[in-house]
Design a protein around this motif. Structure first.
Motif, PDB file in Angstrom:
ATOM      1  N   HIS A 100     -10.388  -6.720  11.789  1.00 24.74           N
ATOM      2  CA  HIS A 100     -10.446  -5.645  10.789  1.00 24.74           C
ATOM      3  C   HIS A 100      -9.830  -6.155   9.490  1.00 24.74           C
ATOM      4  CE1 HIS A 100      -9.922  -1.055   9.928  1.00 24.74           C
ATOM      5  NE2 HIS A 100     -10.039  -1.729   8.795  1.00 24.74           N
ATOM      6  N   HIS A 132     -10.897  -6.668   4.859  1.00 27.13           N
ATOM      7  CA  HIS A 132     -11.792  -6.309   3.743  1.00 27.13           C
ATOM      8  C   HIS A 132     -11.910  -7.414   2.704  1.00 27.13           C
ATOM      9  CE1 HIS A 132     -12.072  -2.193   5.199  1.00 27.13           C
ATOM     10  NE2 HIS A 132     -10.826  -2.389   5.595  1.00 27.13           N
ATOM     11  N   HIS A 143     -15.863  -1.592   4.112  1.00 25.12           N
ATOM     12  CA  HIS A 143     -16.208  -0.179   4.168  1.00 25.12           C
ATOM     13  C   HIS A 143     -17.688   0.029   3.824  1.00 25.12           C
ATOM     14  CE1 HIS A 143     -11.986   1.139   4.269  1.00 25.12           C
ATOM     15  NE2 HIS A 143     -11.729   0.301   3.277  1.00 25.12           N
ATOM     16  N   GLU A 181     -16.826  -1.089   8.656  1.00 25.13           N
ATOM     17  CA  GLU A 181     -15.960   0.078   8.868  1.00 25.13           C
ATOM     18  C   GLU A 181     -16.637   1.272   8.199  1.00 25.13           C
ATOM     19  OE1 GLU A 181     -11.960  -0.107   7.193  1.00 25.13           O
ATOM     20  OE2 GLU A 181     -11.313   1.606   8.406  1.00 25.13           O
ATOM     21  N   ASP A 207      -6.217  -5.123   9.055  1.00 27.85           N
ATOM     22  CA  ASP A 207      -6.648  -4.262   7.941  1.00 27.85           C
ATOM     23  C   ASP A 207      -6.197  -4.866   6.608  1.00 27.85           C
ATOM     24  OD1 ASP A 207      -8.036  -2.177   6.794  1.00 27.85           O
ATOM     25  OD2 ASP A 207      -6.827  -0.579   7.681  1.00 27.85           O
ATOM     26  N   HIS A 226      -6.208  -6.304   3.033  1.00 19.20           N
ATOM     27  CA  HIS A 226      -7.000  -6.055   1.814  1.00 19.20           C
ATOM     28  C   HIS A 226      -6.774  -7.124   0.748  1.00 19.20           C
ATOM     29  CE1 HIS A 226      -7.670  -2.088   3.581  1.00 19.20           C
ATOM     30  NE2 HIS A 226      -8.531  -1.803   2.610  1.00 19.20           N
TER      31      HIS A 226
HETATM   32 MN    MN Z   1      -9.928  -0.939   6.820  1.00 19.19          MN
END
Ligand code: MN
Ligand code: AMP
Ligand code: MN
Ligand code: MN
Length: 283
Positions: A13, A15, A45, A70, A254, A256
């Motif tokens: 997970h 981005h 996303h 996601e 997650d 970023h």
């Molecule tokens: Mn995410």
């Protein structure tokens, strides 16, 4: 897929600039490799545009890759995120579903800009749009970064705490995809649907039970147990949910971007060993 060894490290997970990350898909791939990740998925996303470069770069540098996304979902009037892992990024049903899911974002971003202007912070739509690597994907993260850069807030987290959080004065409600749609699209693309960061949802216990049951009933298979969006104290809570509902377990930072969020790629502890990891059914 390569033999699993003691140095196995999954990060499923994160981005890129294709959604609200700060690094391009190939840069995220190289960073994952450098930080010891051995099985990786880029999960932007509502968007698949980074998948080709992510997969190609992963192959070049010897990193096992799972196609990922996601998806933003509205369930019982609240936003939840469903990760799809092992998806075929060329799948037309998934691509069309995501196109529709993205389509309201520009208008929503304009309205968020108007709200922030009314609150005394002008230029936020233009500012957020200029920070977005993908014009179809202006997110609240871009607004948070703009408000920070324009010195309206001391950091991005404060932008969320004061203005952008769900129900906040700078938040604009959205109707995202339905839960059954997201799970169906992921299934069509050959992937496994996974509940993202359940610990972030402000549900009552009754709502959590109904959500997990609905997800399972609709064909959802997995849940994130170890994620950068959970406090370590929540790991055991969602390991318990995985056991109770028979969900496959997933994990991911997650991530970023450097300096954002609590965890970098590959920095989280392994899944509890009694859980069945999601990659067992994907490799
Ligand atoms: Mn995410
Ligand atoms: P959006 O899809 O435009 O609603 O933006 C959601 C994104 O905003 C999430 O994927 C996170 O990256 C970020 N986000 C949401 N809530 C918070 C929060 N409380 N603090 C920091 N970032 C957040
Ligand atoms: Mn995000
Ligand atoms: Mn999320």
């Amino acid at each position: 897929m390569a033999e699993r060894s003691n140095s196995f490290c999954a990060d499923l997970h994160c981005h890129s600039t294709v959604s609200d990350g700060l690094l391009t898909p190939d840069t995220v791939a190289r960073r994952a490799k450098e930080r010891g990740v051995t099985l990786w998925s880029l999960t932007d996303h509502d968007e698949l545009a980074g998948q080709k470069l992510a997969k190609q770069t992963a192959q070049e540098i010897g990193l096992d890759y799972l196609g990922g996304v996601e998806i933003s979902v509205t369930w019982a009037g609240k936003t939840v995120h469903i990760v799809g892992l092992g998806i075929d990024a060329e799948n037309a049903v998934l691509a069309e579903g995501l196109r529709v899911t993205r389509s309201g974002r520009s208008e929503r971003a304009r309205r968020i800009g108007e709200r922030l202007a009314d609150l005394g912070m002008p230029g936020a739509f233009e500012g957020a749009a200029s920070l977005a690597g993908n014009p179809e994907l202006i997110s609240r993260t871009h607004f948070g970064r703009y408000l920070h850069q324009a010195k309206f807030v001391p950091n991005v987290q404060t932008a969320f705490d004061r203005y952008l959080h769900d129900g906040g004065p700078g938040h604009e409600p959205m109707r995202w995809a339905a839960l059954d749609q997201a799970i169906t699209w992921i299934s069509h693309a050959g992937g496994v649907a996974v509940i993202a960061h359940p610990g972030r949802y402000e549900f009552t216990q009754t709502q959590f039970d109904a959500f997990f049951a609905a997800f399972k009933e609709l064909g959802g298979k997995g849940i994130e147990v170890i994620t950068g969006s959970h406090h370590p104290g929540q790991y055991q809570t969602y390991a318990g949910v995985a056991r109770q509902y028979g969900f496959l377990a997933s994990c991911g930072s997650d991530f970023h971007g450097p300096g954002e969020g609590r965890y970098d790629l590959g920095s989280l502890p392994p899944l509890p060993s009694d859980l069945t990891p999601v990659w067992d059914v994907l490799s």
